[in-house]
Design a protein around this motif. Structure first.
Motif, mmCIF file in Angstrom:
data_model
loop_
_atom_site.group_PDB
_atom_site.id
_atom_site.type_symbol
_atom_site.label_atom_id
_atom_site.label_comp_id
_atom_site.label_asym_id
_atom_site.label_seq_id
_atom_site.Cartn_x
_atom_site.Cartn_y
_atom_site.Cartn_z
ATOM 1 N N PHE A 1 47.229 37.185 43.726
ATOM 2 C CA PHE A 1 46.090 36.492 43.123
ATOM 3 C C PHE A 1 45.900 35.153 43.814
ATOM 4 C CE2 PHE A 1 45.187 39.669 40.341
ATOM 5 C CZ PHE A 1 45.948 39.789 39.193
ATOM 6 N N ASP A 2 44.643 34.870 44.219
ATOM 7 C CA ASP A 2 44.407 33.630 44.934
ATOM 8 C C ASP A 2 43.156 32.894 44.453
ATOM 9 O OD1 ASP A 2 43.059 35.157 48.003
ATOM 10 O OD2 ASP A 2 42.481 35.313 45.896
ATOM 11 N N TYR A 3 42.531 33.416 43.417
ATOM 12 C CA TYR A 3 41.327 32.762 42.903
ATOM 13 C C TYR A 3 41.304 32.973 41.407
ATOM 14 C CZ TYR A 3 36.553 30.969 43.002
ATOM 15 O OH TYR A 3 35.426 30.214 42.822
ATOM 16 N N PHE A 4 41.037 31.877 40.686
ATOM 17 C CA PHE A 4 41.186 31.930 39.222
ATOM 18 C C PHE A 4 39.964 31.306 38.558
ATOM 19 C CE2 PHE A 4 45.605 33.111 39.554
ATOM 20 C CZ PHE A 4 45.979 32.574 40.772
ATOM 21 N N ALA B 1 41.078 34.359 34.154
ATOM 22 C CA ALA B 1 40.859 35.552 34.971
ATOM 23 C C ALA B 1 41.350 35.281 36.386
ATOM 24 C CB ALA B 1 39.385 35.936 34.974
ATOM 25 N N ALA B 2 41.892 36.299 37.030
ATOM 26 C CA ALA B 2 42.465 36.133 38.358
ATOM 27 C C ALA B 2 41.978 37.224 39.292
ATOM 28 C CB ALA B 2 43.988 36.164 38.277
ATOM 29 N N SER B 3 41.833 36.868 40.571
ATOM 30 C CA SER B 3 41.368 37.816 41.569
ATOM 31 C C SER B 3 42.240 37.720 42.815
ATOM 32 C CB SER B 3 39.918 37.511 41.945
ATOM 33 O OG SER B 3 39.494 38.322 43.022
ATOM 34 N N SER C 1 43.502 29.091 45.349
ATOM 35 C CA SER C 1 44.930 28.853 45.555
ATOM 36 C C SER C 1 45.222 27.783 46.606
ATOM 37 C CB SER C 1 45.628 30.154 45.942
ATOM 38 O OG SER C 1 45.085 30.664 47.135
ATOM 39 N N ILE C 2 44.195 27.351 47.329
ATOM 40 C CA ILE C 2 44.432 26.286 48.302
ATOM 41 C C ILE C 2 44.446 24.910 47.634
ATOM 42 C CG2 ILE C 2 43.439 27.609 50.196
ATOM 43 C CD1 ILE C 2 40.934 25.891 49.991
ATOM 44 N N TYR D 1 50.530 34.453 35.427
ATOM 45 C CA TYR D 1 50.197 35.697 36.104
ATOM 46 C C TYR D 1 51.414 36.216 36.853
ATOM 47 C CZ TYR D 1 49.460 32.575 40.144
ATOM 48 O OH TYR D 1 49.606 31.626 41.131
ATOM 49 N N THR D 2 51.403 37.507 37.097
ATOM 50 C CA THR D 2 52.574 38.126 37.729
ATOM 51 C C THR D 2 52.306 38.551 39.169
ATOM 52 O OG1 THR D 2 51.930 40.287 36.831
ATOM 53 C CG2 THR D 2 53.450 38.953 35.509
ATOM 54 N N ASN D 3 51.066 38.756 39.521
ATOM 55 C CA ASN D 3 50.725 39.265 40.849
ATOM 56 C C ASN D 3 50.606 38.106 41.839
ATOM 57 O OD1 ASN D 3 49.596 40.462 43.126
ATOM 58 N ND2 ASN D 3 48.187 41.747 41.952
#
Lengths: 113, 112
Positions: B30-33, B91-93, B52-53, B25-27
């Motif tokens: 994003f912290d949840y996948f 998928a990323a959020s 992401s933690i 991913y590039t962004n």
């Protein structure tokens, strides 16, 4: 527990005709999503509802696409008029609003001739 | 501009072996996948998630690894089974875990 229901499953129309898709989310799910999926691609968000409010419709082509979720339960996505490039699978998903998974319906495969 | 990339359109693996599906991913926001699995003529179904933690999350045969510095995650399936043959979407959020950006998918074929 019933999953996300979508109808019709398949639709073939001629260009410039109108078309509508219906979605009934999982009971109790306040968040509803409409996605577009082109062949070989992942789902792309068109619109997201929280109850009856459209909270993100930035990717919805508003010149020809419209959506509604009047009572905060089921939803309809409409295209008028349809173009050849609209041929795709239209997916509906719902979630309970907590961070995480969305539950997808089987999709409606639209073919525009 | 694809924010979520799955550079392998397809992958074939022998039954019983490990399947490794990759996602970049590039962004940096994003912290949840999530990973989804999709069979033909069905909608995607949720498989596993990671925040992401964490750098690893495991659920049975499925493990997702997250390398934040590389902006890379991978899904490991061990052992692979023929029923795992499907298209897998990453998928990323960012921030809210509500709006997700999906990758183009990788088609996994597990050969008996």
């Amino acid at each position: 527990e019933a999953g996300v229901v979508q109808s019709p499953r398949y639709k073939i129309i001629e260009k410039k005709q109108p078309v509508a898709f219906w979605c009934n989310p999982i009971s109790g799910h306040n968040t509803l999503y409409w996605y577009l999926q082109n062949l070989g691609q992942g789902p792309e968000l068109l619109i997201r509802y929280e109850n009856e409010e459209a909270v993100d419709d930035s990717q919805l082509p508003k010149d020809r696409f419209s959506a509604e979720r009047l009572k905060g339960v089921d939803s309809t996505l409409k295209i008028q008029p349809a173009e050849l490039g609209d041929s795709a699978v239209y997916l509906c998903a719902s979630s309970n609003g907590a961070q995480g998974e969305q539950f997808f319906g089987p999709g409606t495969r639209l073919t525009v001739l | 501009d694809q924010q979520v990339k799955q550079n392998s359109p397809s992958l074939s693996v022998q039954e019983g072996r490990i399947s490794i599906l990759n996602c970049d991913y590039t962004n940096s926001m994003f912290d949840y996948f999530l990973w989804y699995k999709k069979y033909p003529a069905e909608g995607p179904t949720f498989l596993i998630s990671i925040s992401s933690i964490k750098d690893k999350n495991e659920d049975g045969r499925f493990t997702v690894f997250l390398n934040k510095s590389a902006k890379h995650l991978s899904l490991h399936i061990v052992p692979s089974q023929p029923g795992d043959s499907a298209v897998y979407f990453c998928a990323a959020s960012a921030f809210d875990g509500q709006n997700f950006v999906f990758g183009p998918g990788t088609r996994l074929s597990v050969l008996p």
